[in-house]
Design a protein around this motif. Structure first.
Motif, short mmCIF file in Angstrom:
data_model
loop_
_atom_site.label_atom_id
_atom_site.label_comp_id
_atom_site.label_asym_id
_atom_site.label_seq_id
_atom_site.Cartn_x
_atom_site.Cartn_y
_atom_site.Cartn_z
N ASN A 1 0.82 -1.22 0.00
CA ASN A 1 0.00 0.00 0.00
C ASN A 1 0.85 1.26 0.00
O ASN A 1 1.97 1.27 0.50
N SER A 2 0.26 2.32 -0.53
CA SER A 2 0.80 3.67 -0.36
C SER A 2 0.06 4.31 0.81
O SER A 2 -1.11 4.01 1.04
N HIS A 3 0.74 5.17 1.55
CA HIS A 3 0.16 5.81 2.72
C HIS A 3 0.53 7.28 2.76
O HIS A 3 1.50 7.70 2.12
N THR A 4 -0.21 8.05 3.56
CA THR A 4 0.16 9.44 3.86
C THR A 4 0.28 9.61 5.36
O THR A 4 -0.29 8.84 6.13
N ALA A 5 0.99 10.64 5.76
CA ALA A 5 0.99 11.13 7.14
C ALA A 5 0.48 12.56 7.03
O ALA A 5 1.17 13.45 6.53
N THR A 6 -0.77 12.76 7.46
CA THR A 6 -1.47 14.02 7.23
C THR A 6 -2.06 14.53 8.55
O THR A 6 -2.68 13.76 9.27
N THR A 7 -1.86 15.80 8.84
CA THR A 7 -2.45 16.37 10.06
C THR A 7 -3.91 16.73 9.79
O THR A 7 -4.30 17.08 8.67
N TYR A 8 -4.70 16.63 10.85
CA TYR A 8 -6.08 17.13 10.79
C TYR A 8 -6.01 18.64 10.89
O TYR A 8 -5.61 19.19 11.93
N HIS A 9 -6.37 19.33 9.81
CA HIS A 9 -6.28 20.79 9.78
C HIS A 9 -7.20 21.32 8.68
O HIS A 9 -7.28 20.73 7.61
N PRO A 10 -7.89 22.46 8.92
CA PRO A 10 -8.78 23.02 7.91
C PRO A 10 -8.09 23.33 6.58
O PRO A 10 -8.73 23.30 5.53
N ASP A 11 -6.79 23.62 6.61
CA ASP A 11 -6.07 23.93 5.36
C ASP A 11 -5.83 22.69 4.51
O ASP A 11 -5.43 22.81 3.35
N ILE A 12 -6.01 21.50 5.08
CA ILE A 12 -5.79 20.27 4.33
C ILE A 12 -7.12 19.52 4.24
O ILE A 12 -7.59 18.95 5.23
N LEU A 13 -7.75 19.60 3.10
CA LEU A 13 -9.02 18.93 2.83
C LEU A 13 -10.15 19.37 3.77
O LEU A 13 -11.07 18.62 4.04
N ASP A 14 -10.01 20.59 4.32
CA ASP A 14 -11.03 21.18 5.20
C ASP A 14 -11.40 20.27 6.37
O ASP A 14 -12.56 20.14 6.75
N ARG A 15 -10.38 19.66 6.97
CA ARG A 15 -10.59 18.76 8.11
C ARG A 15 -10.59 19.56 9.41
O ARG A 15 -10.05 20.66 9.48
N PRO A 16 -11.18 19.02 10.48
CA PRO A 16 -11.19 19.76 11.76
C PRO A 16 -9.78 19.91 12.33
O PRO A 16 -8.93 19.05 12.11
N LEU A 17 -9.55 21.00 13.04
CA LEU A 17 -8.25 21.27 13.64
C LEU A 17 -8.01 20.32 14.81
O LEU A 17 -8.75 20.34 15.80
N ARG A 18 -6.96 19.47 14.69
CA ARG A 18 -6.61 18.54 15.76
C ARG A 18 -5.09 18.56 16.01
O ARG A 18 -4.48 17.55 16.34
N ILE A 19 -4.50 19.74 15.81
CA ILE A 19 -3.09 19.99 16.15
C ILE A 19 -3.07 21.33 16.87
O ILE A 19 -4.04 22.09 16.80
N PRO A 20 -1.97 21.66 17.58
CA PRO A 20 -1.93 22.96 18.24
C PRO A 20 -2.12 24.11 17.24
O PRO A 20 -1.61 24.05 16.12
N PRO A 21 -2.88 25.14 17.61
CA PRO A 21 -3.12 26.25 16.68
C PRO A 21 -1.83 26.91 16.17
O PRO A 21 -1.81 27.41 15.05
#
Length: 196
Positions: free
Chosen positions: A86-106
């Protein structure tokens, strides 16, 4: 007549230089060399923390290993795809990336590794203390998430974990280890059903 580019100088036993003898100079040089070696050994010991991307041989299970990791501010975290299928990503939860909820320090910068093929890797240096929730874009629904705890709650500016569900799928939410468990263990490995 004999000519030479080199001159021989005889050092006096006393008074060289400034009344220091050779033993004092050599002892000082040896102490400096030992201190330098110890400092360089410490620099080499500050290696990147490693999170592997794994999967079962037939691809029915995928995971980050460890799934929870505690590191000090300023640490570099290296993600390596060790899943041959498989191919994988390591992606933070952040509105700037695919409009995801913020789950990293602001104050933290969001990141997305892009798809990593088997054997490829991605590194990121973390500086804002707090909890970083990450996921694999193609495998989030399968619960492929991880939590990085940078520093401790006593650190100035530390941002704790997000408690709301947001748009996260149930399998992903169920996988996040608690901050306390991560801080106690240093690294929390996932349940892999006997997979390496």
């Amino acid at each position: 007549m004999r000519m030479s580019c080199f001159t021989t100088m005889r050092m006096p036993r006393r008074g060289w230089p400034n009344d220091m003898d050779r033993r004092t100079v050599l002892t000082g040089c040896a102490a400096f060399a030992l201190a330098l070696a110890a400092a360089l050994r410490g620099v080499g010991a500050a290696q990147a923390a490693l999170i592997e991307m794994r999967g079962s041989p037939r691809g029915e299970r995928v995971w980050f290993a460890p799934i929870g990791l505690a590191v000090a501010p300023g640490a570099t975290v290296r993600f390596v795809n060790r899943d041959d299928g498989n191919s994988h990503t390591a992606t933070t939860y952040h509105p700037d990336i695919l409009d995801r909820p913020l789950r990293i320090p602001p104050a933290a910068e969001p990141w997305d590794s892009g798809l990593l093929l088997p054997g490829e890797e991605y590194s990121v240096t973390l500086t804002a203390p707090g909890v970083y929730d990450i996921y694999c874009q193609p495998h989030e629904m399968a619960g492929m998430i991880a939590r990085i705890v940078l520093g401790t709650p006593q650190d100035g500016g530390w941002q704790g974990p997000v408690t709301g569900k947001g748009d996260l799928p149930g399998p992903a939410l169920a996988m996040f280890p608690s901050v306390e468990r991560i801080l106690d263990a240093g690294a929390v490995m996932p349940e892999t059903g006997g997979q390496p």
